[in-house]
Design a protein around this motif. Structure first.
Motif, PDB file in Angstrom:
ATOM      1  N   LYS A  36      54.129  41.240  48.156  1.00  0.00           N
ATOM      2  CA  LYS A  36      55.175  39.932  48.117  1.00  0.00           C
ATOM      3  C   LYS A  36      54.724  38.656  47.469  1.00  0.00           C
ATOM      4  O   LYS A  36      55.499  37.895  47.185  1.00  0.00           O
ATOM      5  CB  LYS A  36      55.424  39.718  49.464  1.00  0.00           C
ATOM      6  CG  LYS A  36      56.082  40.644  50.504  1.00  0.00           C
ATOM      7  CD  LYS A  36      56.577  40.694  51.696  1.00  0.00           C
ATOM      8  CE  LYS A  36      57.295  41.470  52.442  1.00  0.00           C
ATOM      9  NZ  LYS A  36      57.427  41.228  54.099  1.00  0.00           N
ATOM     10  N   ASP A  37      53.359  38.820  47.069  1.00  0.00           N
ATOM     11  CA  ASP A  37      52.967  37.461  46.562  1.00  0.00           C
ATOM     12  C   ASP A  37      52.660  37.626  45.062  1.00  0.00           C
ATOM     13  O   ASP A  37      51.923  36.810  44.595  1.00  0.00           O
ATOM     14  CB  ASP A  37      51.438  37.155  47.194  1.00  0.00           C
ATOM     15  CG  ASP A  37      50.497  38.415  47.214  1.00  0.00           C
ATOM     16  OD1 ASP A  37      50.806  39.394  46.753  1.00  0.00           O
ATOM     17  OD2 ASP A  37      49.312  38.097  47.598  1.00  0.00           O
ATOM     18  N   LEU A 107      41.519  40.828  40.999  1.00  0.00           N
ATOM     19  CA  LEU A 107      41.749  39.661  40.453  1.00  0.00           C
ATOM     20  C   LEU A 107      42.527  39.036  41.562  1.00  0.00           C
ATOM     21  O   LEU A 107      42.503  37.720  41.903  1.00  0.00           O
ATOM     22  CB  LEU A 107      42.772  39.738  39.435  1.00  0.00           C
ATOM     23  CG  LEU A 107      43.374  38.302  38.907  1.00  0.00           C
ATOM     24  CD1 LEU A 107      42.107  37.473  38.465  1.00  0.00           C
ATOM     25  CD2 LEU A 107      44.384  38.539  37.667  1.00  0.00           C
ATOM     26  N   VAL A 108      43.455  39.721  42.305  1.00  0.00           N
ATOM     27  CA  VAL A 108      44.360  39.038  43.357  1.00  0.00           C
ATOM     28  C   VAL A 108      43.487  38.521  44.581  1.00  0.00           C
ATOM     29  O   VAL A 108      43.540  37.415  44.866  1.00  0.00           O
ATOM     30  CB  VAL A 108      45.481  39.989  43.749  1.00  0.00           C
ATOM     31  CG1 VAL A 108      46.108  39.611  45.065  1.00  0.00           C
ATOM     32  CG2 VAL A 108      46.293  40.258  42.711  1.00  0.00           C
ATOM     33  N   ALA A 109      42.222  39.395  44.854  1.00  0.00           N
ATOM     34  CA  ALA A 109      41.483  39.031  45.875  1.00  0.00           C
ATOM     35  C   ALA A 109      40.808  37.902  45.397  1.00  0.00           C
ATOM     36  O   ALA A 109      40.359  36.897  46.266  1.00  0.00           O
ATOM     37  CB  ALA A 109      40.824  40.259  45.939  1.00  0.00           C
ATOM     38  N   PHE A 110      40.385  37.920  44.152  1.00  0.00           N
ATOM     39  CA  PHE A 110      39.481  36.755  43.907  1.00  0.00           C
ATOM     40  C   PHE A 110      40.301  35.485  43.952  1.00  0.00           C
ATOM     41  O   PHE A 110      39.667  34.427  44.231  1.00  0.00           O
ATOM     42  CB  PHE A 110      38.947  36.906  42.285  1.00  0.00           C
ATOM     43  CG  PHE A 110      38.449  35.991  41.600  1.00  0.00           C
ATOM     44  CD1 PHE A 110      36.834  35.734  41.929  1.00  0.00           C
ATOM     45  CD2 PHE A 110      38.830  35.023  40.940  1.00  0.00           C
ATOM     46  CE1 PHE A 110      36.069  34.608  41.181  1.00  0.00           C
ATOM     47  CE2 PHE A 110      38.271  33.936  40.181  1.00  0.00           C
ATOM     48  CZ  PHE A 110      36.700  33.956  40.564  1.00  0.00           C
ATOM     49  N   LEU A 111      41.358  35.403  43.349  1.00  0.00           N
ATOM     50  CA  LEU A 111      42.299  34.011  43.360  1.00  0.00           C
ATOM     51  C   LEU A 111      42.869  33.573  44.599  1.00  0.00           C
ATOM     52  O   LEU A 111      43.250  32.351  44.803  1.00  0.00           O
ATOM     53  CB  LEU A 111      43.479  34.382  42.362  1.00  0.00           C
ATOM     54  CG  LEU A 111      43.296  34.504  40.945  1.00  0.00           C
ATOM     55  CD1 LEU A 111      44.362  34.906  39.975  1.00  0.00           C
ATOM     56  CD2 LEU A 111      42.343  33.258  40.381  1.00  0.00           C
ATOM     57  N   GLU A 112      42.830  34.455  45.791  1.00  0.00           N
ATOM     58  CA  GLU A 112      43.613  34.074  46.902  1.00  0.00           C
ATOM     59  C   GLU A 112      43.035  32.834  47.586  1.00  0.00           C
ATOM     60  O   GLU A 112      43.843  31.977  48.041  1.00  0.00           O
ATOM     61  CB  GLU A 112      43.471  35.429  47.803  1.00  0.00           C
ATOM     62  CG  GLU A 112      44.439  36.554  47.829  1.00  0.00           C
ATOM     63  CD  GLU A 112      44.330  37.598  48.657  1.00  0.00           C
ATOM     64  OE1 GLU A 112      45.369  38.177  49.029  1.00  0.00           O
ATOM     65  OE2 GLU A 112      43.136  37.895  48.939  1.00  0.00           O
ATOM     66  N   HIS A 113      41.891  32.485  47.306  1.00  0.00           N
ATOM     67  CA  HIS A 113      41.228  31.353  48.072  1.00  0.00           C
ATOM     68  C   HIS A 113      40.541  30.565  47.084  1.00  0.00           C
ATOM     69  O   HIS A 113      39.550  29.643  47.086  1.00  0.00           O
ATOM     70  CB  HIS A 113      40.467  31.650  49.131  1.00  0.00           C
ATOM     71  CG  HIS A 113      40.947  32.502  50.111  1.00  0.00           C
ATOM     72  ND1 HIS A 113      41.880  32.248  51.117  1.00  0.00           N
ATOM     73  CD2 HIS A 113      40.824  33.719  50.378  1.00  0.00           C
ATOM     74  CE1 HIS A 113      42.275  33.206  51.826  1.00  0.00           C
ATOM     75  NE2 HIS A 113      41.677  34.294  51.474  1.00  0.00           N
ATOM     76  N   ASP A 211      34.738  39.389  34.174  1.00  0.00           N
ATOM     77  CA  ASP A 211      34.881  40.503  33.471  1.00  0.00           C
ATOM     78  C   ASP A 211      35.147  42.077  34.405  1.00  0.00           C
ATOM     79  O   ASP A 211      34.404  42.756  34.721  1.00  0.00           O
ATOM     80  CB  ASP A 211      33.339  40.933  32.840  1.00  0.00           C
ATOM     81  CG  ASP A 211      33.499  41.825  32.011  1.00  0.00           C
ATOM     82  OD1 ASP A 211      34.389  42.484  31.662  1.00  0.00           O
ATOM     83  OD2 ASP A 211      32.177  42.688  31.798  1.00  0.00           O
ATOM     84  N   TYR A 212      36.541  41.872  34.793  1.00  0.00           N
ATOM     85  CA  TYR A 212      37.255  43.118  35.628  1.00  0.00           C
ATOM     86  C   TYR A 212      37.980  43.931  34.823  1.00  0.00           C
ATOM     87  O   TYR A 212      37.995  45.009  35.255  1.00  0.00           O
ATOM     88  CB  TYR A 212      38.111  42.157  36.561  1.00  0.00           C
ATOM     89  CG  TYR A 212      37.500  41.501  37.658  1.00  0.00           C
ATOM     90  CD1 TYR A 212      36.156  41.362  37.713  1.00  0.00           C
ATOM     91  CD2 TYR A 212      38.260  40.877  38.698  1.00  0.00           C
ATOM     92  CE1 TYR A 212      35.630  40.467  38.796  1.00  0.00           C
ATOM     93  CE2 TYR A 212      37.757  40.395  39.585  1.00  0.00           C
ATOM     94  CZ  TYR A 212      36.400  39.910  39.658  1.00  0.00           C
ATOM     95  OH  TYR A 212      35.835  39.229  40.736  1.00  0.00           O
ATOM     96  N   GLY A 213      38.271  43.762  33.559  1.00  0.00           N
ATOM     97  CA  GLY A 213      38.873  44.657  32.832  1.00  0.00           C
ATOM     98  C   GLY A 213      40.395  45.040  33.257  1.00  0.00           C
ATOM     99  O   GLY A 213      40.820  46.225  33.677  1.00  0.00           O
ATOM    100  N   CYS A 214      41.151  43.585  33.327  1.00  0.00           N
ATOM    101  CA  CYS A 214      42.553  43.764  34.242  1.00  0.00           C
ATOM    102  C   CYS A 214      43.635  44.316  33.134  1.00  0.00           C
ATOM    103  O   CYS A 214      44.849  44.533  33.880  1.00  0.00           O
ATOM    104  CB  CYS A 214      42.755  42.427  34.677  1.00  0.00           C
ATOM    105  SG  CYS A 214      41.771  41.864  35.974  1.00  0.00           S
ATOM    106  N   TRP A 215      43.359  44.444  32.013  1.00  0.00           N
ATOM    107  CA  TRP A 215      44.288  44.767  31.063  1.00  0.00           C
ATOM    108  C   TRP A 215      43.853  45.661  30.149  1.00  0.00           C
ATOM    109  O   TRP A 215      42.534  45.899  29.654  1.00  0.00           O
ATOM    110  CB  TRP A 215      44.992  43.728  30.452  1.00  0.00           C
ATOM    111  CG  TRP A 215      44.223  42.797  29.550  1.00  0.00           C
ATOM    112  CD1 TRP A 215      43.146  41.751  30.156  1.00  0.00           C
ATOM    113  CD2 TRP A 215      43.910  42.615  28.111  1.00  0.00           C
ATOM    114  NE1 TRP A 215      42.412  41.274  29.210  1.00  0.00           N
ATOM    115  CE2 TRP A 215      43.043  41.614  27.972  1.00  0.00           C
ATOM    116  CE3 TRP A 215      44.594  43.407  27.288  1.00  0.00           C
ATOM    117  CZ2 TRP A 215      42.459  41.388  26.679  1.00  0.00           C
ATOM    118  CZ3 TRP A 215      44.028  43.166  25.903  1.00  0.00           C
ATOM    119  CH2 TRP A 215      43.051  42.201  25.573  1.00  0.00           C
TER     120      TRP A 215
END
Length: 376
Positions: A36-37, A107-113, A211-215
């Motif tokens: 949902k986010d 990435l989502v978990a990193f950005l949440e806070h 350096d997560y390799g998101c794409w």
């Protein structure tokens, strides 16, 4: 100007033009996360291949579609797509690229806070053997490292000043509060409009590199068949005219227009970093002009660039930048520091060019094998 808070953490913003099949795969891969986010925002640049009709068939409130009233230059549509996003963060993705789901969750978990003005997420890396051939293609070798840098000076010194735009993450709320898309349309001739947007954000909050390799990019065979939408301008990102043009606008933005709260010594260091950074881009011309994929993607002929030609390109860059610094009255310390670099950079360009000759020879053989294999 839209100033509001949002329940959407990340808007995946995609500019689209006549890549309907690839766009649908990309959109569906994000919607399948079923969060949902996260939403998907597509900005269609007057496609004629049925893209709009295909998108209309997706009945999901997490998908928002904007259609330009008239066709924009491809680079301006990139900016338009970013400003169409409603999320706290804007994840930019080209319509031809892919999102790596597992890395995107990280990435989502990193950005949440976090409150970060800008985040660059790296491309998915695959292990290679000693000859540069990819092995174990489903395995990623991204480090997983996250570096966070203070706003202003530190961010300007640690972030790259150009990027492949996919994987750039902008703070949407800061954009909506402080910035205007028309500002970045004016940078069309500078090629990297989105990088000017990034630098404007760096004065408001810290930034990061993940350096997560998101794409990831599609195979070489697809990119060879899929022509770039930016080629109509005539000057490509790797042409030697581009660094000479962009470096001037970048110096003006960072040392004149914006106030990052830097000391005089820090301003000189940032100026030197920018001058060296765009000098470093010059060698891309040699690599790209010899690359099967790049030349096919941009519809140009392959060409070998000699070391003598690279030295002429470097000398022209140095002449243009030195003249610009003096003409526009940048600090004496910066002018002198840059002029002292000439001899070292001249020798370095010889070394870089000779090293590139080896890499080009090796890469040409690998590309041919990849393309033949992908066609089987």
């Amino acid at each position: 100007m839209r100033i509001h808070k949002t329940d959407i953490l990340i808007s995946v913003c995609i500019p689209a033009y006549n890549r309907g099949k690839q766009l649908m795969e990309l959109v569906e891969s994000v919607l399948e996360m079923n969060r949902k986010d996260i939403d998907v925002v597509v900005t269609d640049n007057c496609s004629t291949d049925g893209t709009r009709e295909a998108l209309a068939g997706i009945k999901n409130p997490a998908l928002k579609v904007f259609t330009n009233e008239k066709q924009l230059p491809a680079l301006s549509n990139m900016i338009q797509s970013i400003f169409n996003g409603d999320g706290k963060y804007i994840f930019y993705c080209n319509d031809r690229d892919l999102i790596v789901t597992e890395a995107f969750y990280r990435l989502v978990a990193f950005l949440e806070h976090k409150e970060l003005s800008f985040v660059y997420t790296t491309k998915r890396k695959q292990p290679q053997d000693l000859f540069g051939k990819f092995i174990q293609k489903k395995q990623s070798v991204n480090s997983g490292h996250a570096g966070i840098f203070k706003k202003g000076y530190e961010s300007l010194m640690r972030q790259d000043h150009t990027h492949h735009p996919t994987g750039m993450v902008f703070h949407g709320e800061l954009i909506r509060k402080y910035l205007h898309k028309e500002t970045y349309f004016q940078y069309l001739d500078q090629q990297f409009e989105y990088s000017f947007l990034m630098r404007d954000l760096l004065k408001y909050a810290d930034s990061a590199i993940l350096d997560y390799g998101c794409w990831d990019e599609r195979p070489a065979s697809f990119l060879m068949k899929s022509k770039s939408k930016t080629v109509e301008r005539g000057i490509l990102y790797f042409y030697p005219q581009t660094p000479s043009l962009v470096v001037k606008a970048t110096l003006k933005q960072t040392l004149v227009t914006n106030d990052y709260g830097m000391s005089e010594a820090e301003s000189v260091r940032v100026g030197m970093y920018i001058l060296r950074y765009f000098y470093g881009m010059l060698i891309q011309y040699k690599y790209c002009m010899a690359d099967i994929r790049e030349t096919a993607h941009y519809g140009i002929d392959r060409k070998f660039i000699s070391t003598a030609e690279m030295l002429r390109i470097f000398q022209n860059y140095f002449y243009i930048t030195s003249g610009y610094l003096k003409e526009h009255h940048y600090s004496r310390e910066l002018v002198m520091a840059w002029e002292r670099e000439y001899g070292r950079l001249y020798r370095e360009m010889i070394w870089r060019s000779m090293k590139a000759d080896i890499g080009i020879t090796r890469r040409a053989g690998i590309r041919k094998k990849e393309i033949r294999k992908s066609r089987l």
